[in-house]
Design a protein around this motif. Structure first.
Motif, PDB file in Angstrom:
ATOM      1  N   GLN A   1      33.681   5.308  41.100  1.00 60.72           N
ATOM      2  CA  GLN A   1      32.621   6.190  40.609  1.00 60.72           C
ATOM      3  C   GLN A   1      32.327   5.904  39.139  1.00 60.72           C
ATOM      4  N   TYR A   2      33.382   5.800  38.335  1.00 57.83           N
ATOM      5  CA  TYR A   2      33.186   5.560  36.900  1.00 57.83           C
ATOM      6  C   TYR A   2      32.583   4.184  36.645  1.00 57.83           C
ATOM      7  N   ALA A   3      33.127   3.195  37.337  1.00 57.11           N
ATOM      8  CA  ALA A   3      32.753   1.810  37.014  1.00 57.11           C
ATOM      9  C   ALA A   3      31.280   1.532  37.306  1.00 57.11           C
ATOM     10  N   LEU A   4      30.737   2.145  38.341  1.00 56.18           N
ATOM     11  CA  LEU A   4      29.373   1.795  38.742  1.00 56.18           C
ATOM     12  C   LEU A   4      28.310   2.747  38.194  1.00 56.18           C
ATOM     13  N   ASP A   5      28.760   3.873  37.624  1.00 58.67           N
ATOM     14  CA  ASP A   5      27.783   4.861  37.140  1.00 58.67           C
ATOM     15  C   ASP A   5      26.821   4.244  36.126  1.00 58.67           C
ATOM     16  N   GLY A   6      25.532   4.343  36.435  1.00 62.36           N
ATOM     17  CA  GLY A   6      24.511   3.833  35.530  1.00 62.36           C
ATOM     18  C   GLY A   6      24.391   2.315  35.517  1.00 62.36           C
ATOM     19  N   LYS A   7      25.291   1.617  36.225  1.00 59.94           N
ATOM     20  CA  LYS A   7      25.280   0.155  36.186  1.00 59.94           C
ATOM     21  C   LYS A   7      24.985  -0.466  37.542  1.00 59.94           C
ATOM     22  N   GLY A   8      25.552   0.118  38.573  1.00 63.48           N
ATOM     23  CA  GLY A   8      25.351  -0.409  39.925  1.00 63.48           C
ATOM     24  C   GLY A   8      25.244   0.769  40.874  1.00 63.48           C
ATOM     25  N   TRP A   9      25.636   0.582  42.104  1.00 64.05           N
ATOM     26  CA  TRP A   9      25.516   1.668  43.071  1.00 64.05           C
ATOM     27  C   TRP A   9      26.660   1.586  44.073  1.00 64.05           C
TER      28      TRP A   9
END
Ligand code: GLC
Ligand code: CA
Length: 561
Positions: A317-325
């Motif tokens: 959840q943290y890693a993809l927030d605002g960057k991927g999906w």
């Protein structure tokens, strides 16, 4: 911040056609059956159906061994039925996602038949052929389904690579002519009107330079160590080429199945501007209870620690927030049933814990996937006899671990199968209480779970308190809430091994999700008393800080409070 795409608000329903609905009495689910059940999926509210492979196939691995990418498996129907399915689905506002299996083909595919004929055949280089080393396989890799990944072929005296079964030779992605064929077959389906692809083991297509021995042969493909074969050096290039030459020209969605990919990898593949895929299926949270003995691979019956599960899902959840999906899933056709694995499938707590799991997942950021029957709280198969299993992986593992290597005894392996076999997910859909659960009038290809008399769609559709209607509500909530779709994510109390709690924030609004993963009463205060609204929960009333067994509740806090 966010880019808005239709698939970000969508919920996907996975149909395993072989086990969904038989329409002609041969005991095998088919496309006619999917058409018949479209109203059911519509009623649930899903936006997209992902169909597991329905192409022509000798069925060595239930359709994941394709012999013709442009034809339909005759057991499932024909192209006309397929076209009808797409048309009817679209009429009811449901999109269709196809399974794209292009890491390998069947050994019965024309390309492979040509390829194996001679070393100078124009298709030779569509696959990965190598000379043996001192009369042995070219390297030490162990295949997913047991034995070496290499098969010697008499005709030309070379070995071909197969990460999966012998009947599933790996394609050679280094070959631009081969890639062009893949782009063409994708366009073939997209031009027919399908709405995207789920891409089978797509992070395996770029093989390591020189195909070196693995330090630990059993780690070449999977295991706790960094696997050798996943996320190869050219994967990004191949995915970009696929995107530019095919996907970018259609308004479709793509999800890549990526065993052992890390969040950092996924940020690259799914980057909102990277131009590769929309999302990936990661495996972190379904490979947590690792076996201490790597030779046993995925086979064990260890329970998962909640803190590990939370850490794993939160990391993504943290890693993809605002960057991927993210894609969000508890189970699929390769995984045991969610309620048996992460919840509690005893009569007392099955419904409660199935709803709790659904809530925990559907309130996260990402696109949720529901595997057929999950919306009924269907359980593992609870098979007790080896002859009940059909799955190639399960049978190969039994053969290798019990008969050949004698690493475990029969009873232990039966326990492992009951916990982890892919057949747990593949027993027929439970439509009603009748003998074969309304799945078929004939003899089902895989036994129907005996509990269909208690767990079935017909009964649940009559019960407003059922898991089905609860999932329907979860989907509706997502459809109508930007907070659920786009909000950021914050885990609460990561060290709590009994409760999974997190918050989402969006434009000043806040969502609070609280799930008790145990069968006892607990007390937890996250400030829920101050909430303006309770969106959903699996008990009628609310006892505030008190959490009853498997209780889940979701609160909304207005902006500015
Ligand atoms: C994927 C599929 C699985 C299949 C394998 C080989 O993991 O989901 O069912 O056996 O790839 O194609
Ligand atoms: Ca049939």
């Amino acid at each position: 911040m966010e880019k808005q795409n239709w698939w970000q608000r969508a919920v996907v329903y996975q149909v395993y056609p072989r086990s969904f609905q038989d329409s002609n009495g041969d005991g095998i689910g088919d496309l006619g059956g999917v058409i018949k059940r479209l109203p059911y999926i519509k009623k649930l509210g899903a936006d997209v159906i992902w169909l597991n492979p329905i192409y022509k196939s000798p069925d060595k691995d239930n359709g994941y061994d394709i012999s013709d990418y442009r034809d339909i498996q005759p057991k499932f129907g024909d192209m006309q039925t397929f076209d009808t399915l797409v048309a009817k689905a679209h009429e009811s506002g449901i999109k269709i996602l196809m399974d794209l299996v292009v890491n390998h083909t069947s050994d019965q595919h024309e390309w492979f038949k040509e390829s194996r004929k001679s070393k100078d055949n124009p298709y030779r280089d569509f696959y990965i052929w190598r000379d043996g080393k001192k009369g042995k396989a070219p390297n030490n890799w162990g295949s997913y389904f047991g034995g070496s990944t290499w098969k010697y072929d008499e005709q030309t005296g070379q070995y071909y690579l197969h990460l999966f079964a012998e009947g599933q030779p790996d394609l050679n992605w280094e070959n631009p002519r081969m890639r062009e064929q893949v782009w063409e077959l994708m366009r073939f389906w997209l031009d027919k009107g399908v709405d995207g692809f789920r891409m089978d083991v797509i992070n395996f297509i770029s093989k390591p330079e020189g195909l070196p021995d693995a330090p630990n042969p059993e780690h070449a493909l999977y295991g706790n160590a960094e696997p050798l074969v996943a996320d190869g050096a050219k994967l990004n290039d191949y995915l970009k080429e696929m995107h530019d030459k095919v996907l970018a020209r259609y308004n479709v969605m793509s999800v890549g199945e990526m065993p052992s990919s890390k969040p950092e990898d996924a940020v690259q593949y799914t980057g909102l501007d990277a131009g590769e895929l929309n999302m990936v299926f990661q495996f972190d949270h379904v490979t947590l209870a690792a076996n201490p003995d790597p030779r046993l691979g995925k086979w064990n019956d260890q329970p998962v620690k909640l803190t590990d599960l939370k850490a794993s899902l939160s990391r993504w959840q943290y890693a993809l927030d605002g960057k991927g999906w993210n894609s969000l899933y508890w189970n699929n056709h390769d995984q045991p049933r969610a309620v048996s694995r992460f919840g509690n499938d005893t009569p007392e707590y099955r419904v409660r814990s199935a709803k709790m799991l659904g809530t925990t997942l559907h309130m996260m950021q990402g696109t949720p996937y529901i595997y057929q029957g999950e919306e009924l709280g269907m359980t593992n198969s609870h098979f007790t006899d080896l002859s009940q299993y059909e799955d190639i992986e399960s049978l190969a593992a039994y053969h290798q671990l019990v008969d050949q290597e004698r690493l475990v005894d029969h009873d232990t392996m039966m326990r492992y199968l009951a916990t982890k076999s892919r057949d747990n997910a593949r027993t027929p859909m439970q439509w009603d209480r009748s003998q074969n659960a309304g799945f078929t009038d004939g003899e089902p290809w895989l036994s129907v779970n005996a509990n269909h008399e208690k767990i079935n769609a017909q009964d649940e559709l009559k019960d407003t308190d059922s898991v089905f209607y609860y999932y329907q509500k979860l989907i509706q909530l997502r459809h109508h809430s930007d907070l659920i779709v786009y909000g950021d994510y914050q885990e609460l109390d990561p060290d709590d091994n009994e409760v999974f709690a997190y918050q989402r924030h969006y434009k000043g609004e806040k969502l609070l999700v609280i799930s008790n993963f145990t069968d006892h009463e607990l007390s937890r205060d996250y400030g829920q008393a101050a909430a303006q609204k309770k969106l959903i929960g699996n008990y009628d009333d609310d006892l505030g800080v008190t959490l009853r067994p498997y209780e889940t509740k979701v609160y909304q806090f207005d902006a500015g409070r």
